[in-house]
Scaffold this motif. Sequence first.
Motif, PDB file in Angstrom:
ATOM      1  N   VAL B  99       0.844  -1.183   0.000  1.00  0.00           N
ATOM      2  CA  VAL B  99       0.000   0.000   0.000  1.00  0.00           C
ATOM      3  C   VAL B  99       0.892   1.250   0.000  1.00  0.00           C
ATOM      4  N   SER B 100       0.656   2.127  -0.964  1.00  0.00           N
ATOM      5  CA  SER B 100       1.474   3.343  -1.075  1.00  0.00           C
ATOM      6  C   SER B 100       0.983   4.404  -0.109  1.00  0.00           C
ATOM      7  N   GLU B 101       1.761   5.456   0.041  1.00  0.00           N
ATOM      8  CA  GLU B 101       1.366   6.581   0.909  1.00  0.00           C
ATOM      9  C   GLU B 101      -0.023   7.093   0.552  1.00  0.00           C
ATOM     10  N   ALA B 102      -0.283   7.214  -0.745  1.00  0.00           N
ATOM     11  CA  ALA B 102      -1.564   7.773  -1.200  1.00  0.00           C
ATOM     12  C   ALA B 102      -2.744   6.896  -0.805  1.00  0.00           C
ATOM     13  N   ARG B 104      -2.802   4.925   1.960  1.00  0.00           N
ATOM     14  CA  ARG B 104      -2.712   4.541   3.377  1.00  0.00           C
ATOM     15  C   ARG B 104      -4.000   4.770   4.153  1.00  0.00           C
ATOM     16  N   GLU B 105      -4.673   5.873   3.846  1.00  0.00           N
ATOM     17  CA  GLU B 105      -5.834   6.226   4.663  1.00  0.00           C
ATOM     18  C   GLU B 105      -6.894   5.117   4.604  1.00  0.00           C
ATOM     19  N   SER B 106      -7.105   4.626   3.393  1.00  0.00           N
ATOM     20  CA  SER B 106      -8.087   3.552   3.229  1.00  0.00           C
ATOM     21  C   SER B 106      -7.643   2.297   3.983  1.00  0.00           C
ATOM     22  N   ALA B 107      -6.349   1.991   3.938  1.00  0.00           N
ATOM     23  CA  ALA B 107      -5.847   0.794   4.619  1.00  0.00           C
ATOM     24  C   ALA B 107      -5.961   0.936   6.137  1.00  0.00           C
ATOM     25  N   LEU B 108      -5.741   2.133   6.642  1.00  0.00           N
ATOM     26  CA  LEU B 108      -5.850   2.365   8.092  1.00  0.00           C
ATOM     27  C   LEU B 108      -7.264   2.078   8.582  1.00  0.00           C
ATOM     28  N   GLU B 109      -8.257   2.374   7.727  1.00  0.00           N
ATOM     29  CA  GLU B 109      -9.649   2.082   8.081  1.00  0.00           C
ATOM     30  C   GLU B 109      -9.872   0.616   8.412  1.00  0.00           C
ATOM     31  N   ALA B 110      -9.045  -0.245   7.840  1.00  0.00           N
ATOM     32  CA  ALA B 110      -9.215  -1.678   8.086  1.00  0.00           C
ATOM     33  C   ALA B 110      -9.021  -1.993   9.568  1.00  0.00           C
ATOM     34  N   GLY B 111      -8.227  -1.149  10.252  1.00  0.00           N
ATOM     35  CA  GLY B 111      -8.077  -1.278  11.704  1.00  0.00           C
ATOM     36  C   GLY B 111      -7.268  -2.483  12.139  1.00  0.00           C
ATOM     37  N   VAL B 112      -6.374  -2.957  11.273  1.00  0.00           N
ATOM     38  CA  VAL B 112      -5.592  -4.136  11.651  1.00  0.00           C
ATOM     39  C   VAL B 112      -4.404  -3.710  12.519  1.00  0.00           C
ATOM     40  N   GLU B 113      -4.266  -4.364  13.671  1.00  0.00           N
ATOM     41  CA  GLU B 113      -3.225  -4.010  14.643  1.00  0.00           C
ATOM     42  C   GLU B 113      -2.164  -5.093  14.667  1.00  0.00           C
ATOM     43  N   PRO B 114      -0.914  -4.749  14.402  1.00  0.00           N
ATOM     44  CA  PRO B 114       0.133  -5.770  14.513  1.00  0.00           C
ATOM     45  C   PRO B 114       0.350  -6.128  15.982  1.00  0.00           C
ATOM     46  N   TRP B 115       0.715  -7.392  16.234  1.00  0.00           N
ATOM     47  CA  TRP B 115       0.957  -7.825  17.611  1.00  0.00           C
ATOM     48  C   TRP B 115       2.365  -7.476  18.082  1.00  0.00           C
ATOM     49  N   ALA B 116       3.314  -7.615  17.143  1.00  0.00           N
ATOM     50  CA  ALA B 116       4.717  -7.504  17.553  1.00  0.00           C
ATOM     51  C   ALA B 116       5.102  -6.049  17.751  1.00  0.00           C
ATOM     52  N   SER B 117       6.089  -5.867  18.606  1.00  0.00           N
ATOM     53  CA  SER B 117       6.578  -4.519  18.855  1.00  0.00           C
ATOM     54  C   SER B 117       7.392  -4.036  17.661  1.00  0.00           C
ATOM     55  N   VAL B 124       0.065  -4.353   3.633  1.00  0.00           N
ATOM     56  CA  VAL B 124       0.027  -5.201   2.450  1.00  0.00           C
ATOM     57  C   VAL B 124      -1.422  -5.617   2.210  1.00  0.00           C
ATOM     58  N   ARG B 125      -1.882  -5.486   0.970  1.00  0.00           N
ATOM     59  CA  ARG B 125      -3.231  -5.916   0.588  1.00  0.00           C
ATOM     60  C   ARG B 125      -3.122  -7.086  -0.371  1.00  0.00           C
ATOM     61  N   ILE B 126      -3.974  -8.070  -0.174  1.00  0.00           N
ATOM     62  CA  ILE B 126      -4.048  -9.186  -1.119  1.00  0.00           C
ATOM     63  C   ILE B 126      -5.455  -9.209  -1.698  1.00  0.00           C
ATOM     64  N   VAL B 127      -5.538  -8.962  -2.985  1.00  0.00           N
ATOM     65  CA  VAL B 127      -6.827  -8.977  -3.672  1.00  0.00           C
ATOM     66  C   VAL B 127      -6.977 -10.355  -4.312  1.00  0.00           C
ATOM     67  N   PRO B 128      -7.997 -11.118  -3.906  1.00  0.00           N
ATOM     68  CA  PRO B 128      -8.094 -12.488  -4.416  1.00  0.00           C
ATOM     69  C   PRO B 128      -8.380 -12.560  -5.907  1.00  0.00           C
ATOM     70  N   SER B 129      -7.614 -13.366  -6.618  1.00  0.00           N
ATOM     71  CA  SER B 129      -7.963 -13.644  -8.012  1.00  0.00           C
ATOM     72  C   SER B 129      -8.527 -15.063  -8.113  1.00  0.00           C
ATOM     73  N   ARG B 130      -8.283 -15.874  -7.090  1.00  0.00           N
ATOM     74  CA  ARG B 130      -8.821 -17.246  -7.061  1.00  0.00           C
ATOM     75  C   ARG B 130      -9.149 -17.575  -5.608  1.00  0.00           C
ATOM     76  N   VAL B 131     -10.325 -18.097  -5.371  1.00  0.00           N
ATOM     77  CA  VAL B 131     -10.784 -18.404  -4.015  1.00  0.00           C
ATOM     78  C   VAL B 131     -11.305 -19.832  -3.992  1.00  0.00           C
ATOM     79  N   THR B 132     -10.728 -20.658  -3.140  1.00  0.00           N
ATOM     80  CA  THR B 132     -11.184 -22.046  -3.030  1.00  0.00           C
ATOM     81  C   THR B 132     -11.235 -22.438  -1.567  1.00  0.00           C
ATOM     82  N   GLY B 133     -12.058 -23.426  -1.268  1.00  0.00           N
ATOM     83  CA  GLY B 133     -12.132 -23.876   0.117  1.00  0.00           C
ATOM     84  C   GLY B 133     -12.690 -25.274   0.177  1.00  0.00           C
TER      85      GLY B 133
END
Lengths: 139, 139
Positions: B99-102, B104-117, B124-133
């Motif tokens: 995710v570039s600086e431009a 970032r704001e949208s990515a911050l909305e995701a609210g993901v908090e890293p655990w490690a100090s 990093v964003r992963i946009v699925p091109s194939r989804v299986t389960g």
Amino acid sequence: MSDRTITELDEAECLRRIARGGIGRIAYHSRYGPEVLPVNYQWHNGAVVFRTAAHSALDEDLQTGITGGDYQVAFEIDHIDEAGRQGWSVLIQGPAHHVSEAERESALEAGVEPWASGERELFVRIVPSRVTGREITPV
Amino acid sequence: MSDRTITELDEAECLRRIARGGIGRIAYHSRYGPEVLPVNYQWHNGAVVFRTAAHSALDEDLQTGITGGDYQVAFEIDHIDEAGRQGWSVLIQGPAHHVSEAERESALEAGVEPWASGERELFVRIVPSRVTGREITPV
């Protein structure tokens, strides 16, 4: 800022944790790019051993096209306490070896039982060439 | 013979499960071959979002050498009941995008908090091109 710290696990500690057997995840380069699948495994004679169906997608993806040739894979185990925001993971990297008829008896000793129905008569062994692990704990 | 059956999960069901967020495992081709690491993630705007440290091994391994170029990865989640010998897993495959600086704001909305100090300012964003389960359940 976070109140967690990351510690590297040494190889002996990694192997101690992986030797318990259970659920791990095999990662490899498939026809669709990187792929990860959970499998149940046992640790036997210095290797991860699991079972799959012959001619399954996993089997075919792990073929090199050379009889007896091995395919480079990764195998990961972890234990994550999501509520406590802590956990550890161990990664082994090395060749995945399709166990031949001549080697089957030794692989059977590992006692790994596939969960899914259907014939899963192909044994795969992963002998680690690189072992790494890390743990995230509260400071 | 086993009393378990494997069912494929359809794409909608896979996305429903992955949208809960939590712990997933990213797999990619590293300098040492296939690699798998657990990360905590959120689902945001049709993509998996997680954080890592800039210039970490993970960051560097996911570089293509082309600015804005994306690196093909897999991202797996699962839920395994070892005692009950049942469980499910979902795999998404697609490009990992720094995710570039431009953006970032949208990515911050995701609210993901890293655990490690330490600073983990790279999203990093992963946009699925194939989804299986798939799901393994008692017959």
